[in-house]
Design an enzyme around this catalytic site. Structure first.
Site, short mmCIF file in Angstrom:
data_model
loop_
_atom_site.label_atom_id
_atom_site.label_comp_id
_atom_site.label_asym_id
_atom_site.label_seq_id
_atom_site.Cartn_x
_atom_site.Cartn_y
_atom_site.Cartn_z
N ARG B 49 0.02 7.56 -1.88
CA ARG B 49 -1.00 6.72 -2.15
C ARG B 49 -0.64 6.02 -3.61
O ARG B 49 -0.16 6.67 -4.41
CB ARG B 49 -2.53 7.39 -2.30
CG ARG B 49 -3.02 8.34 -1.25
CD ARG B 49 -4.08 8.85 -1.42
NE ARG B 49 -4.15 10.03 -0.70
CZ ARG B 49 -5.13 10.97 -0.97
NH1 ARG B 49 -5.93 10.70 -2.03
NH2 ARG B 49 -5.62 12.21 -0.17
N ASP B 51 -3.67 4.35 -6.47
CA ASP B 51 -5.01 4.11 -6.68
C ASP B 51 -5.33 2.72 -6.78
O ASP B 51 -4.52 1.90 -6.93
CB ASP B 51 -5.51 4.87 -7.86
CG ASP B 51 -5.51 6.42 -7.84
OD1 ASP B 51 -5.70 6.98 -6.72
OD2 ASP B 51 -5.37 7.10 -8.73
N ARG B 196 -0.90 8.04 -15.45
CA ARG B 196 -1.83 7.36 -16.36
C ARG B 196 -2.24 8.22 -17.43
O ARG B 196 -2.48 7.98 -18.52
CB ARG B 196 -3.17 6.73 -15.71
CG ARG B 196 -2.71 5.53 -14.60
CD ARG B 196 -3.93 5.03 -13.93
NE ARG B 196 -4.90 4.95 -14.24
CZ ARG B 196 -6.10 4.99 -13.77
NH1 ARG B 196 -6.07 4.95 -12.63
NH2 ARG B 196 -7.21 4.74 -14.46
#
Lengths: 257, 257
Positions: B49, B51, B196
């Site tokens: 995945r 985000d 991040r």
């Protein structure tokens, strides 16, 4: 006192350079932010206009100021960048001699037109996607004619008020770079809609719709109806405006595309 | 029969990869267009995945099909690109062996995080603008610790259901390129929010808020609260997913950023 600002913009979010009612122009956005920061109305004279959707990687405009500006000009530029929308960046604000004019002192303009051979999700409104075959060799052969002629009425919008259609084109070539095909064109001046009409007509050569010889005949016809359709503004970037060496030291900080 | 699709997307226009109610996901957009073109429901299994707001320059997903697809797959990809929104491009659709799995067969993922040192009008939602000074040398010294440890719980979102926080990071370095500062990081797997949080904490080193030694202590603490704030998704790109040589020939046509 005369000041120059050096800046760039993404044309997708604006209705072109020139201020106009009921539309957001780059000129208006810049004038508004500088007027607030310098606490008096700023009126900008640009090096030239760009149409709706056209981008500038390096653009200049000057303005008059009654007295020398006491503020730190780098800090004014920093604050302007915070105030301005994401599509405009001010590189630098600096004093120039009062006989230097953003438009009239400029000696040449360079544009690039970018065609993407595949769909590119990372350049929204910044390339013209065109995946069909193009004969780049023929397009470059046709482009060479642009260096040998000087009247480009065939590639000018018809309702303009120019006195002459003469332009001295000093560079005109196609470059293949990765998935992009880039047209480089430099001249002392450009007519309204000229680069987009040139690119559309050169693409007609690349697609085999017309020959290299036909392209020369189109230049000689001095008739917009003979040329091809203008390509969309999305792929068009003003990438350089040059001034004589004595005018000022050009900033070398244009952002990479 | 199992098929792989190779594609890219600009995350700015989507609510992440994963299908969900009341939101436009990349998975849903791709499944919809392929289902229409292949005239049966397509269910995609992605390599992983991403985000909301995170981009992919090179991503993979596979799907099962009861029979060999008779259509010209290049033409299906061409038509899919016309149907899909501007933010997604399908590079290629190709058959793979049925024991190759987009997620489980993948051996590594590589991400890049892009910080722009100046405001960039040409990369809307694709860089993190940060113009204050950063000590890149210290950031690279701290990044080297990522190669020597394997538990990265300190950089994981807390409410995930993973069994282990172990990741084998094989590349972690900062590169200065023009006006951008790019973090390159490759690992066999990544935890939710990991890149991040790593970038945010490494920037704390670069800003002098914490030392290189503090950074090592944060890794050892295995506590998300010790690490720095996550940076915005805008600058994050999944740039490569690797598979074993015997799995398939990877397409080499990822678009330039």
């Amino acid at each position: 006192m005369r000041y120059m600002i050096s800046f760039a913009y993404n044309g997708a979010a604006f209705n072109g350079w020139q201020k106009q009612p009921n539309a957001v122009s780059i000129q208006e956005a810049l004038e508004k932010s500088l007027s607030v920061l310098l606490k008096n109305p700023v009126a900008l004279v640009g090096s030239g206009r760009t149409d709706t959707g056209v981008h500038a990687q390096q653009q200049y405009a000057h303005f008059e100021w009654p007295t020398p500006i006491a503020d730190d000009l780098d800090f004014v530029a920093f604050k302007a960048n915070r105030m301005l929308p994401p599509g405009i960046v001010v590189y630098r604000i600096f004093p120039i001699r009062s006989d230097v004019h953003a438009r009239f002192t400029a000696t040449s303009r360079k544009y690039e037109y970018r065609i993407s051979r595949i769909k590119n999700p990372f350049r929204p409104s910044m390339v013209y996607p065109f995946s069909f075959p193009l004969d780049v060799l023929a397009m470059n052969q046709a482009a060479e004619y642009l260096l040998t002629y000087s009247d480009f009425q065939s590639f000018s919008l018809v309702n303009t008020q120019v006195k002459t259609f003469r332009c001295a084109i000093t560079e005109a070539r196609w470059e293949e770079r990765g998935h992009e095909l880039i047209f480089h064109v430099r001249a002392d001046r450009f007519l309204r809609g000229m680069v987009r009409a040139l690119v559309g007509t050169l693409m007609d050569v690349g697609r085999g719709r017309i020959t290299v010889t036909d392209f020369e005949q189109i230049i000689l016809a001095k008739d917009r109806k003979k040329a091809g359709r203008a390509v969309p503004p999305d792929g068009l970037f003003l990438v350089e405006v040059t001034y004589p060496a004595h005018a000022f030291d050009p900033p070398t900080d244009a952002i990479d595309l």
